[in-house]
Scaffold this motif. Structure first.
Motif, PDB file in Angstrom:
ATOM      1  N   ALA B 128     -41.957  12.148  26.395  1.00 49.57           N
ATOM      2  CA  ALA B 128     -40.585  12.491  25.993  1.00 49.57           C
ATOM      3  C   ALA B 128     -40.508  12.645  24.479  1.00 49.57           C
ATOM      4  O   ALA B 128     -39.835  13.539  23.962  1.00 49.57           O
ATOM      5  CB  ALA B 128     -39.622  11.415  26.473  1.00 49.57           C
ATOM      6  N   LEU B 129     -41.217  11.779  23.766  1.00 48.15           N
ATOM      7  CA  LEU B 129     -41.211  11.848  22.306  1.00 48.15           C
ATOM      8  C   LEU B 129     -41.871  13.141  21.817  1.00 48.15           C
ATOM      9  O   LEU B 129     -41.402  13.772  20.868  1.00 48.15           O
ATOM     10  CB  LEU B 129     -41.931  10.625  21.722  1.00 48.15           C
ATOM     11  CG  LEU B 129     -41.948  10.543  20.194  1.00 48.15           C
ATOM     12  CD1 LEU B 129     -40.534  10.484  19.627  1.00 48.15           C
ATOM     13  CD2 LEU B 129     -42.736   9.320  19.731  1.00 48.15           C
ATOM     14  N   ALA B 130     -42.939  13.556  22.488  1.00 47.08           N
ATOM     15  CA  ALA B 130     -43.646  14.777  22.091  1.00 47.08           C
ATOM     16  C   ALA B 130     -42.737  16.002  22.219  1.00 47.08           C
ATOM     17  O   ALA B 130     -42.879  16.971  21.471  1.00 47.08           O
ATOM     18  CB  ALA B 130     -44.902  14.955  22.926  1.00 47.08           C
ATOM     19  N   ARG B 131     -41.795  15.945  23.170  1.00 41.69           N
ATOM     20  CA  ARG B 131     -40.842  17.065  23.280  1.00 41.69           C
ATOM     21  C   ARG B 131     -39.872  17.063  22.109  1.00 41.69           C
ATOM     22  O   ARG B 131     -39.468  18.114  21.626  1.00 41.69           O
ATOM     23  CB  ARG B 131     -40.079  16.974  24.606  1.00 41.69           C
ATOM     24  CG  ARG B 131     -40.906  17.441  25.807  1.00 41.69           C
ATOM     25  CD  ARG B 131     -40.040  17.639  27.047  1.00 41.69           C
ATOM     26  NE  ARG B 131     -39.510  16.387  27.588  1.00 41.69           N
ATOM     27  CZ  ARG B 131     -40.212  15.579  28.405  1.00 41.69           C
ATOM     28  NH1 ARG B 131     -41.431  15.905  28.771  1.00 41.69           N
ATOM     29  NH2 ARG B 131     -39.677  14.465  28.848  1.00 41.69           N
ATOM     30  N   GLU B 132     -39.467  15.860  21.627  1.00 49.56           N
ATOM     31  CA  GLU B 132     -38.554  15.751  20.480  1.00 49.56           C
ATOM     32  C   GLU B 132     -39.263  16.051  19.166  1.00 49.56           C
ATOM     33  O   GLU B 132     -38.696  16.619  18.250  1.00 49.56           O
ATOM     34  CB  GLU B 132     -37.957  14.333  20.405  1.00 49.56           C
ATOM     35  CG  GLU B 132     -36.921  14.017  21.449  1.00 49.56           C
ATOM     36  CD  GLU B 132     -35.654  14.833  21.256  1.00 49.56           C
ATOM     37  OE1 GLU B 132     -35.289  15.116  20.103  1.00 49.56           O
ATOM     38  OE2 GLU B 132     -35.045  15.196  22.279  1.00 49.56           O
ATOM     39  N   MET B 133     -40.486  15.565  19.048  1.00 48.91           N
ATOM     40  CA  MET B 133     -41.252  15.681  17.811  1.00 48.91           C
ATOM     41  C   MET B 133     -42.643  16.221  18.102  1.00 48.91           C
ATOM     42  O   MET B 133     -43.599  15.459  18.217  1.00 48.91           O
ATOM     43  CB  MET B 133     -41.355  14.320  17.109  1.00 48.91           C
ATOM     44  CG  MET B 133     -40.015  13.736  16.746  1.00 48.91           C
ATOM     45  SD  MET B 133     -39.899  13.075  15.058  1.00 48.91           S
ATOM     46  CE  MET B 133     -40.184  14.447  13.995  1.00 48.91           C
ATOM     47  N   PRO B 134     -42.768  17.525  18.207  1.00 44.85           N
ATOM     48  CA  PRO B 134     -44.084  18.112  18.479  1.00 44.85           C
ATOM     49  C   PRO B 134     -45.062  17.734  17.367  1.00 44.85           C
ATOM     50  O   PRO B 134     -44.653  17.549  16.226  1.00 44.85           O
ATOM     51  CB  PRO B 134     -43.814  19.621  18.458  1.00 44.85           C
ATOM     52  CG  PRO B 134     -42.333  19.777  18.588  1.00 44.85           C
ATOM     53  CD  PRO B 134     -41.714  18.537  18.026  1.00 44.85           C
ATOM     54  N   GLY B 135     -46.324  17.596  17.698  1.00 42.36           N
ATOM     55  CA  GLY B 135     -47.331  17.331  16.671  1.00 42.36           C
ATOM     56  C   GLY B 135     -47.681  15.869  16.503  1.00 42.36           C
ATOM     57  O   GLY B 135     -48.451  15.527  15.614  1.00 42.36           O
ATOM     58  N   ILE B 136     -47.112  14.980  17.337  1.00 41.79           N
ATOM     59  CA  ILE B 136     -47.483  13.561  17.210  1.00 41.79           C
ATOM     60  C   ILE B 136     -48.945  13.373  17.634  1.00 41.79           C
ATOM     61  O   ILE B 136     -49.464  14.103  18.460  1.00 41.79           O
ATOM     62  CB  ILE B 136     -46.565  12.631  18.042  1.00 41.79           C
ATOM     63  CG1 ILE B 136     -46.509  13.063  19.503  1.00 41.79           C
ATOM     64  CG2 ILE B 136     -45.186  12.551  17.441  1.00 41.79           C
ATOM     65  CD1 ILE B 136     -45.797  12.062  20.409  1.00 41.79           C
ATOM     66  N   GLY B 137     -49.570  12.375  17.034  1.00 36.69           N
ATOM     67  CA  GLY B 137     -50.993  12.156  17.259  1.00 36.69           C
ATOM     68  C   GLY B 137     -51.278  11.327  18.496  1.00 36.69           C
ATOM     69  O   GLY B 137     -50.368  10.754  19.109  1.00 36.69           O
ATOM     70  N   GLY B 143     -41.402   5.892  20.910  1.00 37.22           N
ATOM     71  CA  GLY B 143     -40.523   5.602  19.779  1.00 37.22           C
ATOM     72  C   GLY B 143     -39.107   5.369  20.235  1.00 37.22           C
ATOM     73  O   GLY B 143     -38.775   5.570  21.408  1.00 37.22           O
ATOM     74  N   SER B 144     -38.280   4.892  19.296  1.00 36.28           N
ATOM     75  CA  SER B 144     -36.862   4.724  19.598  1.00 36.28           C
ATOM     76  C   SER B 144     -36.096   5.865  18.949  1.00 36.28           C
ATOM     77  O   SER B 144     -36.343   6.218  17.796  1.00 36.28           O
ATOM     78  CB  SER B 144     -36.365   3.369  19.081  1.00 36.28           C
ATOM     79  OG  SER B 144     -36.569   3.257  17.689  1.00 36.28           O
ATOM     80  N   TRP B 145     -35.193   6.434  19.704  1.00 37.19           N
ATOM     81  CA  TRP B 145     -34.402   7.571  19.248  1.00 37.19           C
ATOM     82  C   TRP B 145     -32.937   7.156  19.188  1.00 37.19           C
ATOM     83  O   TRP B 145     -32.446   6.444  20.063  1.00 37.19           O
ATOM     84  CB  TRP B 145     -34.591   8.743  20.217  1.00 37.19           C
ATOM     85  CG  TRP B 145     -33.362   9.574  20.441  1.00 37.19           C
ATOM     86  CD1 TRP B 145     -32.477   9.468  21.468  1.00 37.19           C
ATOM     87  CD2 TRP B 145     -32.885  10.637  19.611  1.00 37.19           C
ATOM     88  NE1 TRP B 145     -31.474  10.398  21.325  1.00 37.19           N
ATOM     89  CE2 TRP B 145     -31.701  11.128  20.193  1.00 37.19           C
ATOM     90  CE3 TRP B 145     -33.344  11.207  18.435  1.00 37.19           C
ATOM     91  CZ2 TRP B 145     -30.967  12.166  19.634  1.00 37.19           C
ATOM     92  CZ3 TRP B 145     -32.611  12.249  17.878  1.00 37.19           C
ATOM     93  CH2 TRP B 145     -31.446  12.718  18.470  1.00 37.19           C
ATOM     94  N   SER B 146     -32.236   7.541  18.131  1.00 38.09           N
ATOM     95  CA  SER B 146     -30.796   7.307  18.077  1.00 38.09           C
ATOM     96  C   SER B 146     -30.121   8.497  17.414  1.00 38.09           C
ATOM     97  O   SER B 146     -30.592   8.995  16.393  1.00 38.09           O
ATOM     98  CB  SER B 146     -30.491   6.029  17.293  1.00 38.09           C
ATOM     99  OG  SER B 146     -29.098   5.945  17.079  1.00 38.09           O
ATOM    100  N   PRO B 147     -29.004   8.953  17.995  1.00 37.10           N
ATOM    101  CA  PRO B 147     -28.318  10.136  17.451  1.00 37.10           C
ATOM    102  C   PRO B 147     -27.534   9.839  16.169  1.00 37.10           C
ATOM    103  O   PRO B 147     -27.055  10.759  15.515  1.00 37.10           O
ATOM    104  CB  PRO B 147     -27.365  10.538  18.585  1.00 37.10           C
ATOM    105  CG  PRO B 147     -27.083   9.256  19.303  1.00 37.10           C
ATOM    106  CD  PRO B 147     -28.356   8.446  19.205  1.00 37.10           C
TER     107      PRO B 147
END
Lengths: 104, 364
Positions: B128-137, B143-147
């Motif tokens: 899910a994080l990779a969809r929000e932030m492409p390029g993670i290693g 991670g924790s996400w907050s709007p």
């Protein structure tokens, strides 16, 4: 605009050919890329990534990052910190470096 | 002679000074000068909500309030001063590089959500994080996400607050370090700049420790060093800020978030910079190829429990003292709510739990 003073003793008089935007330049080897370009009257080496304004070598000691050029396909190199070698392909740095164009 | 003197020309003092001038007070902001430990010139620039105040509902609410005020605050300031603060509040992420970090983060965020009404977050697993932030290693666990989160340019913020102060008729004096505060008539004499003020707001960062006792308050603050690395300008690569890595409006990428208890030392050191760079490289491997153009160290203003301190002096009428290390996030609340209340003669009521009295040891 810039004229060479006496070459420093550690610099020989060996010359070589580099290419600026594809055009050959005869330069003295052993000096920096920035100095070699300035000697040929090339004082605009990039466009500002922010405004697009023309920029050129300024501090000549690695601090100001104004002299960024592309060297042998590698963008964002500091021309003042790289020693010129025969055969180098040099080009202006245009815009911001894109990370996916970097790399070996 | 001034109506209100604000001691401290950093983000805290400048925000309060701007807000007081905006509220119609006659204000003079006193800045110590280039010898000061300027947290305002060294910080990271997050307008950040997630994770703050898990142990303190009033601080969580105050942080949320400021983040909500930020858009209007920034646009009014930009209109007044023509300085674009590069504010973006697209939501933010804290990246976790191990299962242990991820679970610790989840617990902290759940604790915060339990006592902060309306606080929204989501724990994102790796995919899910990779969809929000492409390029993670490959080392990134989630991670924790907050709007609620965002970022801005903290140097432009400082400049805009000081320009806004002047635009509202306030004065900024530089090289005006205050050495002592004495009662004089119905007001106070500030030694150093030699200024008489009817009221005083002490916002001198680490300088509060020495000056607060002179207005009958105790403010225990200590320096906590942070180091930051900045890359060359890059084409847009990060859509949103993380707690350790953010791409600025100008394209540079800032890397940071070290914490060192080393006293009044602002040097940057290779081992810590290497740790910061290594974490950044593990988070976004492409960053390994970016060139670093600058690094620096700066001192956070840290209170004993990490929460801000807002005090009104009982012994010295009209005197206030404020200390915090969230000068960017809280700038909007300081310029609007806090300054409005102080202009009217009192601290905002919701800040009563954040008085320094919480550190007092009661006599048996």
């Amino acid at each position: 605009m810039f004229r060479r003073l006496d070459p420093p003793p550690e610099t020989g008089n060996e010359t070589g050919t580099v290419f600026w935007k594809g055009a050959p330049l005869e330069v003295m080897l052993g000096q920096s890329v920035a100095a070699a370009l300035l000697e040929h009257g090339i004082s605009t080496v990039r466009e500002s990534a922010k405004s697009g304004a023309p920029r050129g070598p300024y501090c000549l000691m690695g601090a100001c990052f104004e002299c960024l050029v592309e060297i042998d396909g590698m963008p964002g190199r500091q021309a003042c910190m790289v020693t010129v070698r025969a055969g180098m392909r040099l080009a202006p740095q245009r815009g911001a470096v894109a990370l996916d164009t970097l790399g070996e | 002679m001034t109506e209100i003197a604000v001691i401290g020309g950093g983000l805290l003092g400048s925000a309060i000074g701007y807000g007081l001038a905006r509220a119609g007070c006659q204000v003079t902001v006193l800045d110590e000068g280039d010898s000061a430990f300027r947290a305002a010139r060294g910080n990271f620039g997050l307008v950040w909500v997630q994770g703050k105040g898990a142990s303190s509902p009033p601080y969580a609410a105050w942080t949320r309030r400021s983040a909500a005020l930020w858009p209007d605050f920034a646009s009014e300031l930009a209109e007044r001063t023509r300085i674009d603060l590069q504010l973006a509040q697209p939501g933010g992420i804290e990246i976790c590089l191990s299962e242990a970090e991820f679970e610790e983060r989840r617990a902290k965020m759940e604790a915060l959500a339990a006592q902060s009404t309306g606080f929204v977050f989501e724990m994102l697993g790796r995919n899910a994080l990779a969809r929000e932030m492409p390029g993670i290693g490959p080392d990134v666990v989630g991670g924790s996400w907050s709007p609620h989160d965002g970022h801005c340019d903290p140097l432009r913020l400082l400049r805009a607050l000081q320009a806004g102060l002047r635009a509202h008729g306030g004065a900024l004096c530089t090289e005006a370090g205050v050495s002592a505060i004495r009662r004089e008539g119905a007001g106070y004499r500030l030694q150093g700049p030699d200024l008489h003020a009817e009221r005083v707001v002490l916002a001198a960062g680490l300088g509060n420790a020495a000056l607060a006792p002179q207005i009958g308050l105790a403010q225990t603050v200590r320096p906590v060093k942070g180091q930051i690395l900045v890359t060359e300008r890059l084409a847009p690569v990060l859509d949103r800020p993380t707690t350790h890595i953010r791409q600025t409006g100008d394209g540079t990428v800032m890397l940071g978030d070290s914490k060192e208890e080393v006293g009044f030392d602002v040097s940057s050191t290779a081992p810590v910079l290497a740790q910061i760079a290594d974490r950044a490289r593990r988070t976004f491997p492409a960053l390994a190829q970016a060139r670093i153009v600058r690094s620096w160290g700066a001192l956070r203003v840290m209170t004993p429990d990490g929460l801000p301190i807002y005090d009104a002096s009982a012994s010295h009428p009209g005197c206030y003292a404020v200390a915090c290390h969230s000068g960017v996030t809280l700038a909007a609340a300081h310029a609007l709510d806090f300054a409005k209340a102080v202009a009217a003669g009192a601290l905002p009521r919701e800040l009563a739990p954040l008085s320094g009295e919480r550190f007092d040891v009661q006599a048996a």
